[in-house]
Motif scaffolding. Structure first.
Motif, PDB file in Angstrom:
ATOM      1  N   PRO A 100       0.346  -1.111   0.161  1.00 30.50           N
ATOM      2  CA  PRO A 100      -0.204  -0.280  -0.151  1.00 30.50           C
ATOM      3  C   PRO A 100       0.659   1.058   0.390  1.00 30.50           C
ATOM      4  O   PRO A 100       1.921   1.689   0.824  1.00 30.50           O
ATOM      5  N   THR A 101       0.200   2.308  -0.427  1.00 27.54           N
ATOM      6  CA  THR A 101       0.763   3.483  -0.833  1.00 27.54           C
ATOM      7  C   THR A 101       0.903   4.111   1.016  1.00 27.54           C
ATOM      8  O   THR A 101       2.296   4.155   1.650  1.00 27.54           O
ATOM      9  N   GLY A 107      -4.167   1.930   5.729  1.00 24.08           N
ATOM     10  CA  GLY A 107      -3.664   1.993   4.607  1.00 24.08           C
ATOM     11  C   GLY A 107      -3.747   0.497   3.310  1.00 24.08           C
ATOM     12  O   GLY A 107      -4.534   0.674   2.045  1.00 24.08           O
ATOM     13  N   ASP A 110      -7.695   0.278   3.233  1.00 23.46           N
ATOM     14  CA  ASP A 110      -8.032   1.353   2.768  1.00 23.46           C
ATOM     15  C   ASP A 110      -8.147   0.537   1.013  1.00 23.46           C
ATOM     16  O   ASP A 110      -8.170   0.621   0.025  1.00 23.46           O
ATOM     17  N   GLU A 111      -6.385   0.227   0.460  1.00 23.76           N
ATOM     18  CA  GLU A 111      -6.147   0.755  -0.694  1.00 23.76           C
ATOM     19  C   GLU A 111      -6.541  -1.368  -1.155  1.00 23.76           C
ATOM     20  O   GLU A 111      -5.539  -1.223  -2.283  1.00 23.76           O
ATOM     21  N   TRP A 112      -6.844  -2.038  -0.557  1.00 26.69           N
ATOM     22  CA  TRP A 112      -6.929  -3.632  -1.306  1.00 26.69           C
ATOM     23  C   TRP A 112      -6.999  -3.695  -2.494  1.00 26.69           C
ATOM     24  O   TRP A 112      -8.410  -3.313  -2.704  1.00 26.69           O
ATOM     25  N   PRO A 113      -6.760  -3.879  -2.910  1.00 23.89           N
ATOM     26  CA  PRO A 113      -7.229  -4.346  -5.297  1.00 23.89           C
ATOM     27  C   PRO A 113      -8.528  -4.836  -5.884  1.00 23.89           C
ATOM     28  O   PRO A 113      -9.165  -5.466  -6.569  1.00 23.89           O
TER      29      PRO A 113
END
Length: 270
Positions: A100-101, A107, A110-113
């Protein structure tokens, strides 16, 4: 400025070198150690399923987890919580598909693809449920298992103080301070969570402490350091843990790396 580094080994040596290069005096006093998970049968069962490729994703949130991993099949994609963990995985020959960024548990969630599939998350015994709960809300089937335990090096306040004095991180107690500590112990006040108040905080020759986890924060709080000691946390989550244990956070690393941790220390000095 004297800086307490509460972890040892190669990590502590590397941090100490960076602290010295920054113009400060490093002092290594390991406060926690990594122990194997108590339920090894459960751990080996789950890791066996990982080796058989029965998961779509493996989530790794610490270098300590990397040490217990078996061979990870190419069919399993691997997510690392940050660049340090990712580097450890790659050293083991494990490709990393996602970092994650914002390098934290929050994080990563929140950014799980993706929004479906089976995930394995091996973690510390006292890990927060952020990842498991967050990924389940994304529709993932999450299996989790305790991979290791972080335990205090010193089981009692007396042991911790003795080691701190021998290392130079705390001064030797005078007769009055020793008497007060003895009275506290006799009254049953030298428990696992008690602060070590027998040493006057004003006498403690520590100016800053580098804190890398909630378990380290808990042990630092037991030292009873002066209120103006600069606490430098490796991330927002660790900073929150520090505050929970009554530590005042002076700086937070922008990234979960030792370079960023020491940079945050230097920033507080400026």
């Amino acid at each position: 400025m004297r800086v307490l580094i509460p972890r040892g080994g190669s990590w502590g040596d590397e941090v100490a070198a960076l602290v010295a290069d920054a113009g400060f005096e490093p002092l290594i006093l390991p406060l926690v150690r990594i122990e194997p998970a108590e339920d090894q049968a459960r751990l080996q069962q789950i890791l066996g399923q990982l080796s058989e490729g029965r998961f779509d994703w493996l989530v790794v949130t610490s270098q300590s987890t990397v040490r217990v991993l078996p061979r990870v099949p190419s069919s399993v994609q691997v997510a690392a919580v940050g660049s340090v963990t990712a580097a450890s995985l790659r050293e083991r020959g494990v490709p990393v598909a996602f970092i994650p960024t914002k390098q934290s548990a929050a994080g990563l969630v929140d950014e799980w693809p993706i929004r479906e599939g089976r995930v394995l998350w091996p973690h510390a015994v006292d890990a927060r449920p952020t990842i498991a709960e967050g990924l389940r809300q994304h529709g993932m089937q999450v299996s989790e298992v305790v991979a290791y335990r972080t335990v205090p090096v010193f089981e009692s306040g007396e042991e911790l103080v003795e080691a701190a004095v021998q290392s130079g991180s705390l001064p030797a107690m005078d007769e009055e301070s020793a008497r007060r500590q003895h009275e506290q112990q006799a009254a049953g006040q030298d428990g696992h969570d008690d602060a070590l108040t027998a040493v006057e905080p004003a006498e403690t020759p520590i100016d800053a402490v580098l804190v890398t986890s909630g378990s380290v924060a808990k042990q630092v709080a037991r030292l009873g350091l002066a209120a103006d000691t600069r606490i430098i946390a490796i991330g927002e989550q660790t900073a929150e843990d520090c505050r929970k244990y009554g530590l005042r956070v002076a700086g937070i690393a922008q990234r979960p790396s030792i370079e960023s941790l020491v940079a945050a220390l230097a920033a507080t000095a400026r």
